[in-house]
Design an enzyme around this catalytic site. Structure first.
Site, mmCIF file in Angstrom:
data_model
loop_
_atom_site.group_PDB
_atom_site.id
_atom_site.type_symbol
_atom_site.label_atom_id
_atom_site.label_comp_id
_atom_site.label_asym_id
_atom_site.label_seq_id
_atom_site.Cartn_x
_atom_site.Cartn_y
_atom_site.Cartn_z
ATOM 1 N N ASN A 1 -4.772 4.199 -1.960
ATOM 2 C CA ASN A 1 -4.631 2.954 -2.294
ATOM 3 C C ASN A 1 -4.868 2.997 -3.981
ATOM 4 O OD1 ASN A 1 -7.157 3.636 -1.036
ATOM 5 N ND2 ASN A 1 -8.215 2.082 -2.447
ATOM 6 N N CYS B 1 -2.791 -3.845 -2.906
ATOM 7 C CA CYS B 1 -2.641 -2.254 -2.285
ATOM 8 C C CYS B 1 -2.165 -2.303 -0.955
ATOM 9 C CB CYS B 1 -3.922 -1.617 -2.406
ATOM 10 S SG CYS B 1 -5.269 -2.494 -1.863
ATOM 11 N N SER C 1 -12.840 2.168 -2.029
ATOM 12 C CA SER C 1 -12.000 2.059 -3.274
ATOM 13 C C SER C 1 -11.410 0.925 -3.601
ATOM 14 C CB SER C 1 -11.492 3.545 -3.803
ATOM 15 O OG SER C 1 -10.471 3.820 -2.848
ATOM 16 N N GLN D 1 -8.818 -0.446 5.370
ATOM 17 C CA GLN D 1 -8.802 -0.515 4.099
ATOM 18 C C GLN D 1 -10.152 0.522 3.611
ATOM 19 O OE1 GLN D 1 -6.454 -4.424 3.873
ATOM 20 N NE2 GLN D 1 -7.396 -3.747 1.749
ATOM 21 N N HIS E 1 -5.984 3.906 2.551
ATOM 22 C CA HIS E 1 -5.881 2.784 3.163
ATOM 23 C C HIS E 1 -4.673 3.307 4.369
ATOM 24 C CE1 HIS E 1 -7.618 0.235 0.587
ATOM 25 N NE2 HIS E 1 -6.899 -0.731 0.247
#
Ligand code: A2P
Length: 341
Positions: free
Chosen positions: A321, A134, A164, A161, A247
Site C-alpha cells: 500500500n 491505496c 502503514s 488494510q 493491503h
C-alpha cells in the site's frame, strides 16, 4: 532542452512520513531526473534531514517555504496540508501530485493510475493530479482489463488494510500494543478506534450518512472515476488488520460477458503492473508478507469462478500500500508529467 536531458526541481511535502520517505527512495530507484530535491515537513521536523541517493537533505518547514521554482510537488502530508498548500504550489507553477483525498472527486482534477488512465493526467486545469486511495489503486490495474473486455457490472470487495496506511503512527501503535500485550500490560488505543494488535477493525475513516465509511465510499467514487463508468456498482467493506505493510482484498466481480478463470489468468498475466500467483497449493497465492511488502506489482491469486452466480469471478488482490498504493504511483505520475504527459 529535450525531455531526455531536462532535470526537474522536485519537492516532497511530508518527506519525513511513511509515504514521503518511500517517495524519496522510489525517485532514486527509478532514476527520476531530479535536478534539485526539496524535502518539506512541519516545523516539528524542520532542521532534521532525510536521505536521498545516499546524501543527507535538510528538511524545510513547509509553512515558511516559497514554492517558486518547484517543477513537480509530491504531496503526502494529509488532507489539511494539501488543501492549504497544493493550490499555492500550483499557482507558483508546479504540477502537484497529491496523495490526499482533498481534490480526488473534483471534476477538474484528474485521478490517475499510471497503467490504467494515463491520458487523464494531461488535462489538469488546476495544475493538480490526484493519486487514488491505496485500496482503489491496487484494484484498478486488475479491474481495468476485465472491464474493457468483459464489462464489469458490479464489484463486491472486502479489504484487509495494513496499519502503514494510517502512517508512521499507525505502525508504531501496532508495534507498541503487540509488545505490551505480550508483556501482559494494559493497552490504550490512540491512533485506531479499538485494539489493533491481535484484532481487526471494520472502521476506516469517518462514517457516512449511508452507513458506509468514507474509506469504503472512496472505493465506489474512485473506481467509477478512474474506469470512466458511473454505471459500475461497488459494494465495499474496509477493514484494518494487524499487518504492517500490504493491503489485501477479497474481490467478487460480476461481468456482462462471462469470464472464466482461465481467461482471467491469461488477461491478468498480460496486464501491466499485475502479477498472477495462482496455484492450488500451500503458498501458491500472494500474501502481504510473502509477496507484496517492498514490491511494486499488484499480485492476484485465488482466481475462481463464483459458483453461486451465472457470471462472476472471485479474486484475491494484494499490493504494498505504501509503494503501488501511494508512493510508486505518485512517482509514475511524475514520470508522465516529465515525459510531457
Ligand atoms: P512531520 O514529521 O513534521 O510531522 P505519516 O503519514 O507517516 O504520519 O507522515 C505525515 C507527513 O506529513 C510527515 O512528513 C509530517 O511531517 C507531514 N506533516 C504533517 N503535518 C504537517 C504540516 N502541518 N505541515 C507540513 N508537513 C506536515
Amino acid at each position: 532542452m529535450s525531455n531526455a536531458t531536462r532535470t526537474f526541481t522536485v519537492a516532497v511535502v511530508g518527506a519525513t512520513g511513511a509515504v514521503g520517505e518511500t517517495m524519496l527512495s522510489i525517485l532514486a530507484e527509478r532514476d527520476f531526473p531530479v535536478g534539485k530535491l526539496i524535502a518539506l515537513a512541519s516545523a516539528r521536523s524542520a532542521g532534521g534531514t532525510v536521505d536521498f541517493k545516499g546524501q543527507k537533505v535538510d528538511v524545510l518547514d513547509l509553512a515558511t517555504f516559497d514554492p517558486t521554482g518547484v517543477d513537480i510537488a509530491l504531496f503526502s502530508a494529509g488532507g489539511g496540508v494539501s488543501k492549504e498548500y497544493a493550490p499555492k504550489f500550483a499557482a507558483a507553477g508546479a504540477v502537484v501530485i497529491d496523495n490526499s483525498s482533498t481534490f480526488r472527486y473534483d471534476d477538474d482534477v484528474p485521478l490517475v493510475v499510471s497503467e490504467v488512465n494515463p491520458h487523464a493526467a494531461k488535462h489538469r486545469p488546476r495544475g493538480i493530479i490526484a493519486n487514488p486511495n491505496c485500496s482503489t489503486m491496487q484494484l484498478m490495474p486488475v479491474l481495468a482489463p476485465i472491464h474493457r473486455e468483459y464489462g464489469i457490472t458490479r464489484v463486491n470487495v472486502a479489504t484487509y488494510q495494513s496499519v502503514s496506511g494510517a502512517g508512521r503512527s499507525g505502525m508504531e501503535e501496532l508495534g507498541k500494543q503487540t509488545a505490551q500485550l505480550l508483556a501482559f500490560q494494559e493497552i490504550e488505543p490512540q491512533k485506531f478506534q479499538a485494539q489493533i494488535a491481535f484484532n481487526l477493525i471494520p472502521h476506516i475513516d469517518d462514517f457516512q450518512p449511508n452507513g458506509y465509511t468514507k474509506e469504503e465510499m472512496k472505493l465506489v467514487w474512485e473506481t467509477q472515476k478512474i474506469l470512466e463508468d458511473k454505471s459500475i456498482l461497488v459494494n465495499p467493506t474496509a477493514v484494518r488488520v494487524p499487518v504492517f505493510y500490504g493491503h489485501s482484498e477479497a474481490v467478487n466481480v460480476e461481468t456482462r460477458k462471462k469470464l472464466t478463470p482461465e481467461a482471467a489468468r491469461a488477461l491478468l498475466a498480460a496486464a501491466p503492473g499485475v502479477e498472477v500467483v495462482d496455484e492450488h497449493k500451500a503458498g501458491g497465492y500472494p500474501t502481504p508478507v510473502t509477496h507484496a511488502s517492498g514490491q511494486d506489482p499488484v499480485f492476484v491469486g485465488r482466481i475462481r469462478e463464483d459458483f453461486s452466480h451465472p457470471s462472476a469471478i472471485n479474486l484475491w488482490v494484494v499490493a504494498d500500500n505504501i509503494r503501488k498504493g501511494a508512493a510508486l504511483n505518485a512517482v509514475q505520475l511524475a514520470e508522465l508529467v516529465a515525459a510531457g504527459g
